[in-house]
Design a protein around this motif. Structure first.
Motif, PDB file in Angstrom:
ATOM      1  N   MET A  13       0.844  -1.191   0.000  1.00  0.00           N
ATOM      2  CA  MET A  13       0.000   0.000   0.000  1.00  0.00           C
ATOM      3  C   MET A  13       0.883   1.246   0.000  1.00  0.00           C
ATOM      4  SD  MET A  13      -2.822   1.340   2.756  1.00  0.00           S
ATOM      5  CE  MET A  13      -4.042   0.141   2.240  1.00  0.00           C
ATOM      6  N   CYS A  14       0.603   2.164  -0.922  1.00  0.00           N
ATOM      7  CA  CYS A  14       1.350   3.411  -0.988  1.00  0.00           C
ATOM      8  C   CYS A  14       0.599   4.492  -0.209  1.00  0.00           C
ATOM      9  CB  CYS A  14       1.540   3.844  -2.444  1.00  0.00           C
ATOM     10  SG  CYS A  14       2.620   5.279  -2.633  1.00  0.00           S
ATOM     11  N   VAL A  15       1.313   5.212   0.641  1.00  0.00           N
ATOM     12  CA  VAL A  15       0.731   6.309   1.409  1.00  0.00           C
ATOM     13  C   VAL A  15       1.674   7.507   1.313  1.00  0.00           C
ATOM     14  CG1 VAL A  15      -0.450   4.766   3.018  1.00  0.00           C
ATOM     15  CG2 VAL A  15       1.854   5.594   3.561  1.00  0.00           C
ATOM     16  N   PRO A  16       1.175   8.723   1.489  1.00  0.00           N
ATOM     17  CA  PRO A  16       2.069   9.880   1.531  1.00  0.00           C
ATOM     18  C   PRO A  16       3.128   9.697   2.618  1.00  0.00           C
ATOM     19  CG  PRO A  16      -0.204  10.616   1.328  1.00  0.00           C
ATOM     20  CD  PRO A  16      -0.249   9.135   1.574  1.00  0.00           C
ATOM     21  N   ARG A  17       4.303  10.188   2.342  1.00  0.00           N
ATOM     22  CA  ARG A  17       5.436   9.971   3.234  1.00  0.00           C
ATOM     23  C   ARG A  17       5.140  10.413   4.671  1.00  0.00           C
ATOM     24  NH1 ARG A  17       9.220  12.656   0.371  1.00  0.00           N
ATOM     25  NH2 ARG A  17       9.681  10.764  -0.818  1.00  0.00           N
ATOM     26  N   ILE A  18       4.397  11.507   4.832  1.00  0.00           N
ATOM     27  CA  ILE A  18       4.139  12.027   6.180  1.00  0.00           C
ATOM     28  C   ILE A  18       3.213  11.107   6.984  1.00  0.00           C
ATOM     29  CG2 ILE A  18       4.531  14.437   5.542  1.00  0.00           C
ATOM     30  CD1 ILE A  18       1.507  14.796   5.411  1.00  0.00           C
ATOM     31  N   PHE A  19       2.514  10.161   6.305  1.00  0.00           N
ATOM     32  CA  PHE A  19       1.608   9.249   7.005  1.00  0.00           C
ATOM     33  C   PHE A  19       2.117   7.807   6.993  1.00  0.00           C
ATOM     34  CE2 PHE A  19      -1.621  12.425   5.250  1.00  0.00           C
ATOM     35  CZ  PHE A  19      -1.560  13.202   6.400  1.00  0.00           C
ATOM     36  N   TYR A  20       3.393   7.638   6.696  1.00  0.00           N
ATOM     37  CA  TYR A  20       3.969   6.290   6.622  1.00  0.00           C
ATOM     38  C   TYR A  20       3.857   5.562   7.962  1.00  0.00           C
ATOM     39  CZ  TYR A  20       7.458   2.601   5.983  1.00  0.00           C
ATOM     40  OH  TYR A  20       8.101   1.388   5.918  1.00  0.00           O
ATOM     41  N   LYS A  21       4.157   6.262   9.066  1.00  0.00           N
ATOM     42  CA  LYS A  21       4.078   5.635  10.387  1.00  0.00           C
ATOM     43  C   LYS A  21       2.638   5.233  10.712  1.00  0.00           C
ATOM     44  CE  LYS A  21       5.348   6.267  15.246  1.00  0.00           C
ATOM     45  NZ  LYS A  21       4.058   5.760  15.734  1.00  0.00           N
TER      46      LYS A  21
END
Length: 494
Positions: free
Chosen positions: A1-9
């Motif tokens: 699943m790809c998510v924006p970097r700021i929401f990776y955690k």
């Protein structure tokens, strides 16, 4: 699943052991789309606006595989539909018949309301508050018209009728009783408006309509028959029907690629794990974790097992609204220097400050940003005025004082003298006789458009009787006035 970097955690927080999902960080959701198109990621959660962008990418590999629906509307095809609610007794047959009526709107910043209506009914150059103010008699369009407090007051003072129907027309804010889609219906129901721009879900809630079978509960029967939906083609539909909408907003959705959709076993495996991931987002102790990944309370995951739906097909009804807003599909050209990672793609066109305007005029750039200047040779321009009109003569005299040039006793320039360039003193009601390519010259010697004559004029600052003043609007004087100019107006206008 790809998510924006700021929401990776946040993505990692929702994973479980043995869950067949791995988190991949993209720069943003648009970057995730490109990773999926190139088979470097398998799925991403998107807003409808993101899916619209996906439909413009000429990407043949993207597919919609699941929707983020709400439990109370899981059987509705769209997240919401924007509608026009009218009194059944209103004798109208088209949008043109709305002219002169009283209108209730969800708010200035709401995506539906006066903005969509102006797109549908008015020429492009008139899509602004002034056109709506002239079209409707009275309205309630609450909200913040500008983040600049003074300019916000300025706009609301010029277009007083746009706040006239609000519960607090002076404040006319987002906190008004008649703000929001629910508020617009209350504005209509309380007898202030003839029409309300609102949403289907708000209508159902107001009239206690059960969505599945359009059943009306007892509390809604008392007044439901007083209203109808007004359709774009001039027809009407009952409130307890499927209605008719000006635009339909689709749900948030998971986007994957064609390779997964065409492999049923792989698609079922992904959707099974997405369901677990989605439920974890709903029950996570930190509600912001789910929200950051577009999972809100009350949502259910609606899987699309058998449909091979491209972003272009999914967004077809929503595209109408997006393109009314003239959102650029690929890039805009901006005449200034910018930073990286801006979307849509921006091409920089470098020019001198003064040439930026001609660059835009010649269609060599789409936007030009440059400092605002006073006219460099303004001091040398003659003033044309009607010498027999004491107000016109005093206005010309006042301008002379502001420009720090000849005293008023020596002024001899009148309307019958021909000049290639000049400043014309006019009466505000005659402003349209001079063409749309003209601008007003304000007391601070800056330019403004013709429609801003209430603010951009000389006399208003010196009136104690409010004939031309702004005291009734609670607006203070903006500029420092030279003593000799103030004395001139004290002697001649009061």
């Amino acid at each position: 699943m790809c998510v924006p970097r700021i929401f990776y955690k946040d993505c990692l927080d929702l994973l479980e052991k043995s869950m067949g999902i791995e988190c991949v960080a993209g720069r943003d959701r648009v970057d995730c789309l490109e990773l999926i198109e190139n088979n470097k990621a398998d799925v991403v959660a998107l807003e409808p606006e993101d899916i619209y962008y996906a439909s413009t990418m000429n990407a043949s590999n993207l597919r919609v595989i699941a929707e983020f629906r709400f439990d109370w509307s899981r059987n509705d095809e769209f997240e919401d539909e924007d509608v026009i609610l009218i009194r059944k007794t209103l004798k109208i047959n088209s949008f043109e018949d709305f002219k002169g009526l009283k209108s209730c709107h969800p708010g200035y910043d709401a995506p539906f309301g006066y903005k969509v209506f102006s797109f549908l009914t008015m020429p492009k150059l008139e899509r602004e508050l002034e056109a709506i103010s002239e079209f409707f008699w009275h309205s309630c369009i609450p909200g913040t018209y500008s983040n600049d407090r003074i300019y916000d007051q300025d706009l609301k003072s010029r277009f007083l009728n746009l706040c006239k129907l609000c519960n607090n027309p002076i404040d006319c804010s987002n906190n008004d009783k008649y703000a929001s889609y629910d508020g617009a219906i209350n504005c209509l129901h309380d007898g202030y408006g003839d029409i309300a721009f609102t949403r289907m879900s708000s209508v159902k809630q107001f009239f206690n309509i059960k969505p599945e079978n359009y059943i009306i509960f007892e509390t809604g029967k008392n007044y439901m028959n007083e209203y109808e939906y007004f359709c774009e083609d001039g027809t009407r539909k009952p409130v307890n029907s499927s209605g008719c909408s000006l635009y339909k907003r689709p749900y948030r959705a998971y986007i994957s690629n064609a390779d997964i959709v065409n492999n049923k076993d792989l698609l079922n495996y992904l959707q099974t794990n997405l369901t677990r991931f989605f439920k974890n987002g709903l029950v996570n102790a930190n509600v912001n974790v789910g929200k950051n990944l577009l999972i809100d309370n009350g949502m259910v995951l609606y899987q699309k097992y058998d449909d091979d739906v491209t972003p272009n097909e999914y967004i077809s009804d929503f595209r109408y609204f997006m393109e009314l807003n003239d959102i650029p599909s690929e890039r805009i050209r901006l005449c200034m220097a910018l930073t990286n990672n801006i979307r849509p793609k921006i091409e920089c066109v470098f020019s001198s400050e003064t040439d930026c305007f001609s660059t835009v005029a010649n269609n060599e750039a789409d936007i030009g940003i440059a400092p605002i200047y006073k006219w460099k040779n303004m001091e040398a321009l003659p003033i044309k005025f009607n010498n027999s009109d004491v107000r016109a003569r005093n206005a010309a005299c006042a301008l002379n004082i502001l420009l720090k040039r000849t005293n008023c006793d020596n002024m001899t320039i009148e309307n019958d003298v021909e000049y290639e360039e000049y400043i014309q003193v006019i009466i505000s009601k005659d402003r349209h006789n001079y063409g749309t390519d003209k601008s007003l010259l304000c007391l601070n010697l800056m330019y403004d458009r013709l429609g801003n004559y209430i603010i951009c004029q000389l006399e208003k600052y010196f009136q104690n009787d409010n004939t031309y003043g702004l005291h009734e609007y609670g607006i203070e004087e903006f500029y420092d006035i030279p003593d000799e100019l103030y004395n001139l107006f004290e002697e001649n206008f009061n």
